[in-house]
Design a protein around this motif. Structure first.
Motif, PDB file in Angstrom:
ATOM      1  N   LEU A 101       0.810  -1.148  -0.002  1.00 32.32           N
ATOM      2  CA  LEU A 101       0.001   0.010   0.076  1.00 32.32           C
ATOM      3  C   LEU A 101       0.780   1.299   0.223  1.00 32.32           C
ATOM      4  CD1 LEU A 101      -3.010  -0.885   2.639  1.00 32.32           C
ATOM      5  CD2 LEU A 101      -3.147  -0.670  -0.240  1.00 32.32           C
ATOM      6  N   VAL A 102       1.812   1.225   0.935  1.00 34.39           N
ATOM      7  CA  VAL A 102       2.931   2.369   0.923  1.00 34.39           C
ATOM      8  C   VAL A 102       3.503   2.474  -0.297  1.00 34.39           C
ATOM      9  CG1 VAL A 102       4.887   3.561   1.769  1.00 34.39           C
ATOM     10  CG2 VAL A 102       3.005   2.350   3.310  1.00 34.39           C
ATOM     11  N   THR A 103       4.010   1.306  -1.055  1.00 28.85           N
ATOM     12  CA  THR A 103       4.538   1.476  -2.260  1.00 28.85           C
ATOM     13  C   THR A 103       3.594   2.033  -3.328  1.00 28.85           C
ATOM     14  OG1 THR A 103       6.086  -0.354  -1.811  1.00 28.85           O
ATOM     15  CG2 THR A 103       5.625   0.228  -4.419  1.00 28.85           C
ATOM     16  N   ASN A 104       2.457   1.619  -3.544  1.00 26.27           N
ATOM     17  CA  ASN A 104       1.387   2.120  -4.332  1.00 26.27           C
ATOM     18  C   ASN A 104       1.465   3.659  -4.259  1.00 26.27           C
ATOM     19  OD1 ASN A 104      -0.519   1.444  -6.309  1.00 26.27           O
ATOM     20  ND2 ASN A 104      -2.065   2.112  -4.822  1.00 26.27           N
ATOM     21  N   SER A 105       1.312   4.163  -2.854  1.00 24.67           N
ATOM     22  CA  SER A 105       1.130   5.760  -2.769  1.00 24.67           C
ATOM     23  C   SER A 105       2.532   6.318  -3.229  1.00 24.67           C
ATOM     24  CB  SER A 105       1.223   5.929  -1.124  1.00 24.67           C
ATOM     25  OG  SER A 105      -0.220   5.751  -0.652  1.00 24.67           O
ATOM     26  N   VAL A 106       3.601   5.971  -2.901  1.00 24.76           N
ATOM     27  CA  VAL A 106       4.805   6.362  -3.592  1.00 24.76           C
ATOM     28  C   VAL A 106       4.668   6.357  -4.882  1.00 24.76           C
ATOM     29  CG1 VAL A 106       7.269   6.229  -3.761  1.00 24.76           C
ATOM     30  CG2 VAL A 106       6.196   6.010  -1.375  1.00 24.76           C
ATOM     31  N   ARG A 107       4.485   5.349  -5.694  1.00 28.34           N
ATOM     32  CA  ARG A 107       4.554   5.285  -7.074  1.00 28.34           C
ATOM     33  C   ARG A 107       3.382   6.149  -7.817  1.00 28.34           C
ATOM     34  NH1 ARG A 107       5.446  -1.304  -7.994  1.00 28.34           N
ATOM     35  NH2 ARG A 107       7.530  -1.017  -7.439  1.00 28.34           N
ATOM     36  N   HIS A 108       2.194   6.300  -7.245  1.00 27.59           N
ATOM     37  CA  HIS A 108       0.923   6.852  -7.960  1.00 27.59           C
ATOM     38  C   HIS A 108       0.620   8.116  -7.422  1.00 27.59           C
ATOM     39  CE1 HIS A 108       0.997   3.115 -10.374  1.00 27.59           C
ATOM     40  NE2 HIS A 108       1.020   2.447  -9.359  1.00 27.59           N
ATOM     41  N   ALA A 109       0.763   8.339  -6.229  1.00 27.17           N
ATOM     42  CA  ALA A 109       0.345   9.572  -5.444  1.00 27.17           C
ATOM     43  C   ALA A 109       1.255  10.739  -5.440  1.00 27.17           C
ATOM     44  CB  ALA A 109      -0.397   9.019  -4.147  1.00 27.17           C
ATOM     45  N   PRO A 120      -7.695   2.594  -5.354  1.00 23.49           N
ATOM     46  CA  PRO A 120      -7.036   1.769  -5.612  1.00 23.49           C
ATOM     47  C   PRO A 120      -7.270   0.363  -6.268  1.00 23.49           C
ATOM     48  CG  PRO A 120      -6.998   1.909  -3.324  1.00 23.49           C
ATOM     49  CD  PRO A 120      -7.822   2.889  -4.125  1.00 23.49           C
ATOM     50  N   GLY A 121      -8.623   0.163  -5.947  1.00 22.27           N
ATOM     51  CA  GLY A 121      -9.085  -1.176  -6.395  1.00 22.27           C
ATOM     52  C   GLY A 121      -8.939  -2.391  -5.714  1.00 22.27           C
ATOM     53  N   VAL A 122      -8.632  -2.200  -4.468  1.00 21.78           N
ATOM     54  CA  VAL A 122      -8.457  -3.468  -3.566  1.00 21.78           C
ATOM     55  C   VAL A 122      -9.441  -4.227  -3.322  1.00 21.78           C
ATOM     56  CG1 VAL A 122      -6.445  -3.824  -1.793  1.00 21.78           C
ATOM     57  CG2 VAL A 122      -7.459  -1.541  -2.203  1.00 21.78           C
ATOM     58  N   LEU A 123     -10.599  -3.559  -3.392  1.00 20.40           N
ATOM     59  CA  LEU A 123     -11.939  -4.119  -2.818  1.00 20.40           C
ATOM     60  C   LEU A 123     -12.520  -5.097  -3.803  1.00 20.40           C
ATOM     61  CD1 LEU A 123     -13.565  -1.201  -1.017  1.00 20.40           C
ATOM     62  CD2 LEU A 123     -12.603  -3.336   0.019  1.00 20.40           C
ATOM     63  N   ALA A 124     -12.125  -4.919  -5.267  1.00 21.10           N
ATOM     64  CA  ALA A 124     -12.567  -5.578  -6.236  1.00 21.10           C
ATOM     65  C   ALA A 124     -11.801  -6.488  -6.694  1.00 21.10           C
ATOM     66  CB  ALA A 124     -12.681  -4.459  -7.525  1.00 21.10           C
ATOM     67  N   GLY A 125     -10.672  -7.143  -5.720  1.00 22.90           N
ATOM     68  CA  GLY A 125     -10.091  -8.170  -6.311  1.00 22.90           C
ATOM     69  C   GLY A 125      -8.777  -7.850  -7.288  1.00 22.90           C
ATOM     70  N   ALA A 126      -8.651  -6.669  -7.621  1.00 26.55           N
ATOM     71  CA  ALA A 126      -7.504  -6.011  -8.184  1.00 26.55           C
ATOM     72  C   ALA A 126      -6.919  -6.987  -9.211  1.00 26.55           C
ATOM     73  CB  ALA A 126      -6.489  -5.560  -6.910  1.00 26.55           C
ATOM     74  N   GLY A 127      -7.539  -7.438 -10.532  1.00 25.36           N
ATOM     75  CA  GLY A 127      -6.796  -8.024 -11.094  1.00 25.36           C
ATOM     76  C   GLY A 127      -5.777  -7.327 -12.123  1.00 25.36           C
ATOM     77  N   VAL A 155     -11.295  -1.670   3.063  1.00 24.44           N
ATOM     78  CA  VAL A 155     -12.477  -0.469   2.736  1.00 24.44           C
ATOM     79  C   VAL A 155     -11.620   0.482   2.287  1.00 24.44           C
ATOM     80  CG1 VAL A 155     -12.687   0.099   5.155  1.00 24.44           C
ATOM     81  CG2 VAL A 155     -14.494   0.418   3.156  1.00 24.44           C
ATOM     82  N   VAL A 156     -11.963   1.197   1.160  1.00 26.30           N
ATOM     83  CA  VAL A 156     -11.314   2.559   0.747  1.00 26.30           C
ATOM     84  C   VAL A 156     -12.500   3.944   1.292  1.00 26.30           C
ATOM     85  CG1 VAL A 156     -10.450   4.032  -0.990  1.00 26.30           C
ATOM     86  CG2 VAL A 156     -10.181   1.574  -1.041  1.00 26.30           C
ATOM     87  N   ARG A 157     -12.029   4.658   1.961  1.00 24.34           N
ATOM     88  CA  ARG A 157     -12.648   5.644   2.622  1.00 24.34           C
ATOM     89  C   ARG A 157     -12.032   7.042   1.957  1.00 24.34           C
ATOM     90  NH1 ARG A 157     -12.525   2.816   7.827  1.00 24.34           N
ATOM     91  NH2 ARG A 157     -14.640   2.087   8.038  1.00 24.34           N
ATOM     92  N   ARG A 158     -12.828   7.657   1.248  1.00 25.91           N
ATOM     93  CA  ARG A 158     -12.591   8.778   0.557  1.00 25.91           C
ATOM     94  C   ARG A 158     -12.608  10.086   1.446  1.00 25.91           C
ATOM     95  NH1 ARG A 158     -11.973   8.164  -4.662  1.00 25.91           N
ATOM     96  NH2 ARG A 158     -12.888   6.513  -5.726  1.00 25.91           N
ATOM     97  N   ASP A 159     -11.826  10.981   1.256  1.00 20.68           N
ATOM     98  CA  ASP A 159     -11.809  12.057   2.156  1.00 20.68           C
ATOM     99  C   ASP A 159     -13.084  12.816   1.549  1.00 20.68           C
ATOM    100  OD1 ASP A 159      -9.212  11.483   3.031  1.00 20.68           O
ATOM    101  OD2 ASP A 159      -8.220  12.958   1.950  1.00 20.68           O
ATOM    102  N   PRO A 160     -13.507  13.770   2.508  1.00 23.88           N
ATOM    103  CA  PRO A 160     -14.808  14.436   2.319  1.00 23.88           C
ATOM    104  C   PRO A 160     -14.807  15.512   1.061  1.00 23.88           C
ATOM    105  CG  PRO A 160     -14.513  14.803   4.605  1.00 23.88           C
ATOM    106  CD  PRO A 160     -13.324  13.825   4.074  1.00 23.88           C
ATOM    107  N   ASP A 161     -13.494  15.912   0.910  1.00 25.41           N
ATOM    108  CA  ASP A 161     -13.535  16.869  -0.377  1.00 25.41           C
ATOM    109  C   ASP A 161     -13.296  16.015  -1.768  1.00 25.41           C
ATOM    110  OD1 ASP A 161     -10.942  15.924  -0.306  1.00 25.41           O
ATOM    111  OD2 ASP A 161      -9.878  18.025   0.135  1.00 25.41           O
ATOM    112  N   GLY A 206      -8.802  12.828  -1.652  1.00 27.21           N
ATOM    113  CA  GLY A 206      -7.584  11.731  -1.086  1.00 27.21           C
ATOM    114  C   GLY A 206      -8.535  10.568  -0.715  1.00 27.21           C
ATOM    115  N   LYS A 207      -7.813   9.666   0.092  1.00 28.48           N
ATOM    116  CA  LYS A 207      -8.393   8.410   0.320  1.00 28.48           C
ATOM    117  C   LYS A 207      -7.577   7.871   1.442  1.00 28.48           C
ATOM    118  CE  LYS A 207      -6.048   6.406  -3.012  1.00 28.48           C
ATOM    119  NZ  LYS A 207      -5.292   7.218  -3.523  1.00 28.48           N
ATOM    120  N   SER A 208      -8.269   6.886   2.382  1.00 26.80           N
ATOM    121  CA  SER A 208      -7.421   5.898   3.153  1.00 26.80           C
ATOM    122  C   SER A 208      -7.902   4.476   2.769  1.00 26.80           C
ATOM    123  CB  SER A 208      -7.925   6.208   4.673  1.00 26.80           C
ATOM    124  OG  SER A 208      -7.459   7.528   5.141  1.00 26.80           O
ATOM    125  N   VAL A 209      -6.867   3.877   2.729  1.00 19.68           N
ATOM    126  CA  VAL A 209      -7.118   2.274   2.587  1.00 19.68           C
ATOM    127  C   VAL A 209      -6.883   1.627   3.887  1.00 19.68           C
ATOM    128  CG1 VAL A 209      -6.644   0.179   1.219  1.00 19.68           C
ATOM    129  CG2 VAL A 209      -6.367   2.538   0.206  1.00 19.68           C
TER     130      VAL A 209
END
Length: 124
Positions: free
Chosen positions: A41-49, A79-86, A106-112, A115-118
Motif C-alpha cells: 500500500l505504501v509503495t502504491n502511494s509512493v509510485r502513484h500518489a 486503488p481497486g483493492v476491494l474489487a480483487g484487483a486483477g 475498505v477505501v474511505r474517501r476524504d470528504p473533499d 484523497g483516500k484512506s485504505v
C-alpha cells in the motif's frame, strides 16, 4: 511522512516496533501478511500518489482478535483493492494475501474527494 521510496522501509520498521509494543511479535502469524500488505500500500502511494500527495499517513490499531492499519494519501484515484484487483502488480498481491488471510479492506474517501484512506483489517 514524505511520499518517497524510503517511506516503505520506515513504515515497515515503524509497524514492527508498534506491533511489538502491543505484544504482536515477528513470529505472530498475522505479521507476515500485515507487513506485506502495508508495504504494498505504501509503495502504491509512493509510485502513484506522490505528484499530488507530497506526504502520506499511516494509522495502526489492534484489538484482541484483529490487527488494522490504514494508508492515507491525497490522490483521488481509487486503488481497486476491494474489487480483487486483477491485472498483476502490488494490488493483485494485496488481493491474494487478503483472500488467504481472511482479511478485509475498505477505501474511505476524504470528504473533499481529493484523497483516500485504505483500511485493512486482519484476524489474529
Amino acid at each position: 511522512m514524505p511520499t518517497l521510496p524510503a517511506a516503505v522501509r520506515v513504515v515497515r520498521e515503524t509497524a514492527e516496533m508498534t506491533f511489538a509494543e502491543w505484544g504482536i511479535g515477528r513470529t505472530d502469524p498475522v505479521m507476515g501478511p500485515a507487513l506485506l500488505i502495508l508495504s504494498e500500500l505504501v509503495t502504491n502511494s509512493v509510485r502513484h500518489a506522490a505528484p499530488r500527495s507530497p506526504s502520506l499517513a499511516v494509522t495502526f490499531a489492534a484489538g484482541a482478535t484483529t490487527l488494522a492499519f490504514a494508508v492515507h494519501d491525497r490522490h483521488p484515484d481509487h486503488p481497486g483493492v476491494l474489487a480483487g484487483a486483477g491485472g498483476g502488480g502490488g494490488l493483485a498481491v494485496i488481493a491474494e494475501v487478503m483472500a488467504g488471510s481472511g482479511g478485509t479492506s475498505v477505501v474511505r474517501r476524504d470528504p473533499d474527494g481529493e484523497g483516500k484512506s485504505v483500511w485493512v483489517t486482519l484476524p489474529r
